[in-house]
Design an enzyme around this catalytic site. Sequence first.
Site, PDB file in Angstrom:
ATOM      1  CE  LYS A  47       1.200   4.111   3.832  1.00  0.00           C
ATOM      2  NZ  LYS A  47      -0.040   3.628   3.194  1.00  0.00           N
ATOM      3  CG  HIS A  78      -1.888   1.136   1.199  1.00  0.00           C
ATOM      4  ND1 HIS A  78      -2.269   1.791   2.329  1.00  0.00           N
ATOM      5  CD2 HIS A  78      -2.549   1.727   0.170  1.00  0.00           C
ATOM      6  CE1 HIS A  78      -3.130   2.748   2.010  1.00  0.00           C
ATOM      7  NE2 HIS A  78      -3.316   2.719   0.702  1.00  0.00           N
ATOM      8  CD  GLN A 103      16.159   1.489  -0.772  1.00  0.00           C
ATOM      9  OE1 GLN A 103      16.747   2.505  -1.050  1.00  0.00           O
ATOM     10  NE2 GLN A 103      16.682   0.599   0.047  1.00  0.00           N
TER      11      GLN A 103
END
Length: 179
Positions: free
Chosen positions: A73, A24, A90
């Site tokens: 997050k 997400h 990443q």
Amino acid sequence: MPSPIAPTALIGESFVGEGANAAHTNIVIGRKGGPVETAWATALATPSAGHVPFMTVVRPSVPVKPLTLFVAKAAAEGELHQRATWGSAQAGLAQGVADAVDEGLVPADDADDLLIIAAVWVNPAVADLDVCFRNQRAAAYGAVRAAVTGTPTVADVQAAAKQGPANPFYTPTAEVLAR
């Protein structure tokens, strides 16, 4: 004459995959010298415990263009979650941004003048680094596409709201939705 892309800020979101390996990604795209640059530099300079923003690289010492700040997050905990956050997610973010430039969603001529802030969800229960990479690549590309194309539209949102909200963590029943 400056390009019309991101005269102030563009915002996009994408969710790809399912379960613990889903990705997400929320992004903000803006020009250097504007409010996104201020937010980008502030986030980089003010990490918080467990949430250390970092520059996304295609390879060591080769940051993706537009320069992209990876903001986790979820705090990276445990070896696999750390490898997924700093490694496969990443790499997926970098490749998704590079794909968007390669395909012209973000004009290559503008890439040096733009900045991206990406808030990325990597589930602490992630189980497969390759699936994590693929999902993050698709989510990054999808978030850039949504930002650049201004999707979903208000009409899209209204149509979805009529069906009722739903997400991987909660979907209200018809009884709960009833007014």
